[in-house]
Structure formats: structure tokens, C-alpha cells
Design a protein around this motif. Structure first.
Motif, PDB file in Angstrom:
ATOM      1  N   LEU A 121       0.864  -1.181   0.000  1.00 39.91           N
ATOM      2  CA  LEU A 121       0.000   0.000   0.000  1.00 39.91           C
ATOM      3  C   LEU A 121       0.896   1.225   0.000  1.00 39.91           C
ATOM      4  O   LEU A 121       1.766   1.363   0.860  1.00 39.91           O
ATOM      5  N   SER A 122       0.709   2.114  -0.979  1.00 42.81           N
ATOM      6  CA  SER A 122       1.528   3.317  -1.110  1.00 42.81           C
ATOM      7  C   SER A 122       0.643   4.539  -1.235  1.00 42.81           C
ATOM      8  O   SER A 122      -0.359   4.516  -1.960  1.00 42.81           O
ATOM      9  N   ALA A 162       4.320   8.101   1.531  1.00 38.49           N
ATOM     10  CA  ALA A 162       5.144   8.964   0.690  1.00 38.49           C
ATOM     11  C   ALA A 162       5.226  10.380   1.243  1.00 38.49           C
ATOM     12  O   ALA A 162       5.916  11.225   0.685  1.00 38.49           O
ATOM     13  N   ASN A 163       4.532  10.640   2.353  1.00 39.17           N
ATOM     14  CA  ASN A 163       4.565  11.927   3.030  1.00 39.17           C
ATOM     15  C   ASN A 163       4.542  11.625   4.522  1.00 39.17           C
ATOM     16  O   ASN A 163       5.109  10.633   4.955  1.00 39.17           O
ATOM     17  N   HIS A 164       3.850  12.434   5.311  1.00 40.08           N
ATOM     18  CA  HIS A 164       3.813  12.251   6.761  1.00 40.08           C
ATOM     19  C   HIS A 164       2.934  11.061   7.147  1.00 40.08           C
ATOM     20  O   HIS A 164       1.929  10.774   6.505  1.00 40.08           O
ATOM     21  N   ASP A 213       0.263   8.926  -1.835  1.00 37.95           N
ATOM     22  CA  ASP A 213       0.753   9.975  -2.726  1.00 37.95           C
ATOM     23  C   ASP A 213       1.701  10.911  -1.983  1.00 37.95           C
ATOM     24  O   ASP A 213       1.441  11.259  -0.831  1.00 37.95           O
ATOM     25  N   PRO A 214       2.787  11.347  -2.624  1.00 33.44           N
ATOM     26  CA  PRO A 214       3.733  12.260  -1.963  1.00 33.44           C
ATOM     27  C   PRO A 214       3.121  13.587  -1.517  1.00 33.44           C
ATOM     28  O   PRO A 214       3.656  14.243  -0.629  1.00 33.44           O
ATOM     29  N   ALA A 215       1.995  13.970  -2.094  1.00 25.03           N
ATOM     30  CA  ALA A 215       1.376  15.248  -1.727  1.00 25.03           C
ATOM     31  C   ALA A 215       0.406  15.104  -0.554  1.00 25.03           C
ATOM     32  O   ALA A 215      -0.170  16.089  -0.119  1.00 25.03           O
ATOM     33  N   GLN A 216       0.206  13.890  -0.042  1.00 25.41           N
ATOM     34  CA  GLN A 216      -0.809  13.654   0.983  1.00 25.41           C
ATOM     35  C   GLN A 216      -0.224  12.960   2.216  1.00 25.41           C
ATOM     36  O   GLN A 216       0.558  12.026   2.079  1.00 25.41           O
ATOM     37  N   TRP A 217      -0.632  13.365   3.395  1.00 23.97           N
ATOM     38  CA  TRP A 217      -0.308  12.650   4.619  1.00 23.97           C
ATOM     39  C   TRP A 217      -1.326  11.528   4.791  1.00 23.97           C
ATOM     40  O   TRP A 217      -2.338  11.484   4.104  1.00 23.97           O
ATOM     41  N   ALA A 218      -1.067  10.614   5.716  1.00 27.31           N
ATOM     42  CA  ALA A 218      -2.010   9.544   6.039  1.00 27.31           C
ATOM     43  C   ALA A 218      -2.073   9.407   7.556  1.00 27.31           C
ATOM     44  O   ALA A 218      -1.127   9.785   8.258  1.00 27.31           O
ATOM     45  N   ARG A 266       7.553  -4.347   6.241  1.00 26.75           N
ATOM     46  CA  ARG A 266       8.362  -3.141   6.010  1.00 26.75           C
ATOM     47  C   ARG A 266       7.452  -1.915   5.907  1.00 26.75           C
ATOM     48  O   ARG A 266       6.477  -1.918   5.153  1.00 26.75           O
ATOM     49  N   VAL A 267       7.822  -0.860   6.634  1.00 24.86           N
ATOM     50  CA  VAL A 267       7.115   0.423   6.570  1.00 24.86           C
ATOM     51  C   VAL A 267       8.148   1.507   6.305  1.00 24.86           C
ATOM     52  O   VAL A 267       9.171   1.588   6.998  1.00 24.86           O
ATOM     53  N   THR A 268       7.897   2.341   5.303  1.00 20.82           N
ATOM     54  CA  THR A 268       8.757   3.488   5.030  1.00 20.82           C
ATOM     55  C   THR A 268       7.930   4.760   5.189  1.00 20.82           C
ATOM     56  O   THR A 268       6.750   4.795   4.845  1.00 20.82           O
ATOM     57  N   VAL A 269       8.574   5.788   5.719  1.00 22.90           N
ATOM     58  CA  VAL A 269       7.919   7.085   5.914  1.00 22.90           C
ATOM     59  C   VAL A 269       8.839   8.148   5.321  1.00 22.90           C
ATOM     60  O   VAL A 269       9.910   8.416   5.858  1.00 22.90           O
TER      61      VAL A 269
END
Length: 195
Positions: A97-98, A126-128, A100-105, A146-149
Motif C-alpha cells: 500500500l503506497s 510517501a509523506n507524513h 501519494d507524496p502530496a498527501q499525509w495519512a 516493512r514500513v517506510t515514511v
């Protein structure tokens, strides 16, 4: 020519409006109730179809069955616990699950929520990533995969009663670009990262 341009602008505006709309996880509408789990990729489990790039996925239906991601899924934003309980989102082995770089989750926007990333699963903020954002929120992120922030990780971040918990289990990876360890930015209000 001018009429064609205006018509094109009007159609493009409608498409952008549709693309940015939200869809709500409600598998009960598809006959799926706990203890059964629902497939993220089944359009009938959502109020406005499967969220796609440009759409917001909302989790706020009380008693909803767990949502499972087992394929590669891009979405603009997901928000669990937005106005009501956020239930559970699980990314299983092979699922990605990925956002958008313009959106936080948010896992726990203003209510409780749980996201679990199983071994072999992947979650890419891809953001906060806000885990327990606003008052009333208790967000939990369990990581065996794996989780990337790419932006900032914030636990119990925005208000005085919110809390966030990240649990990293054997084999789990949390890859961060920003964490502020001063006790007033990334991890607040009794929140914690448990390894």
C-alpha cells in the motif's frame, strides 16, 4: 475554438473533482461482517469503488470487517478513525500500500485504529505518517513487514489527548526520513515506539 477550450476545462474540472473524492470502507454493504475479512481490491467493499490514485480511502464504519491488502495498491491518502472508529487495516505478504507524496495519512485520525503490516507486506507513506493525530485518537501500527515514511513520523502528534503506538516485531523494518527525538515533536503524550 474558445468554446472547445471552455468545454475541455469544464470536463477536466469534473474529472479532477471525481478523482479527489473519498470512498469509505464498508464491506457490510457487500455482506462481509466480522470475523470474515474483506479484500481491499473488491469494489463492492467500498461506498464509491476501490480507491485509486487521487482518491482518499476512509475507514470510519463501526464494526466493519478487517480490510486486507494482498496486491500492489496506490492511493492518494488513507485515514483510519476519521469521525468514528477506524477498525483494522492489514497488509499481508505480497501486499503493498503506497500513498501519494502530496498527501499525509493517519492511523487514528480522531478515533481508534489499527494497521498491521505482516511479514512480506509493505506500507509506504510517501509523506507524513500520523499515528494517533487529533484528540480522541489512539492509533496503533504493528510492523512485521516493512514500513517506510518519507515525511515526518508523528505519534500522538497534534492534540493533547491523542496517542500513537508503533510496535516493531522480529523481522519488521521501520525506515524513517524524519523523526524528532526532543519529546515535543514526533513522540508525544505517552506515545511510544516499541521494538
Amino acid at each position: 475554438m474558445r468554446k472547445k477550450i471552455l468545454a475541455c476545462v469544464a470536463v477536466c474540472s469534473m474529472v479532477v473533482g471525481i478523482a479527489s473524492a473519498a470512498t469509505v470502507w464498508n464491506p457490510a454493504g457487500n455482506g462481509i461482517v466480522p470475523p470474515a475479512v474483506g479484500d481491499w481490491s473488491d469494489a463492492a467493499n467500498w461506498t464509491a469503488g476501490v480507491p485509486v490514485v487521487g482518491q482518499k480511502a476512509v475507514f470510519n464504519v463501526p464494526g466493519a470487517a478487517e480490510a486486507q491488502v494482498s496486491t500492489v495498491v496506490p492511493v492518494a491518502q488513507f485515514v483510519q478513525g476519521d469521525g468514528n472508529v477506524g477498525g483494522e487495516l492489514r497488509i499481508v505478504s505480497g501486499g503493498v500500500l503506497s500513498t501519494d507524496p502530496a498527501q499525509w495519512a493517519a492511523v487514528g485520525y480522531n478515533n481508534t485504529a489499527l494497521t498491521t503490516v505482516d511479514a512480506g507486506g509493505e506500507l509506504n507513506f510517501a509523506n507524513h505518517a500520523w499515528i494517533g493525530l487529533n484528540d480522541g485518537a489512539v492509533g496503533t501500527l504493528d510492523i512485521s513487514g516493512r514500513v517506510t515514511v518519507a515525511g515526518m513520523l508523528g505519534l500522538g502528534w497534534a492534540q493533547t489527548t491523542s496517542q500513537g503506538f508503533v510496535n516493531i516485531y522480529d523481522g519488521g523494518i521501520l525506515e524513517l526520513q524524519q523523526i524528532h527525538g526532543d519529546g515535543s515533536s514526533s513522540v508525544k503524550h505517552g506515545s511510544l515506539i516499541n521494538i
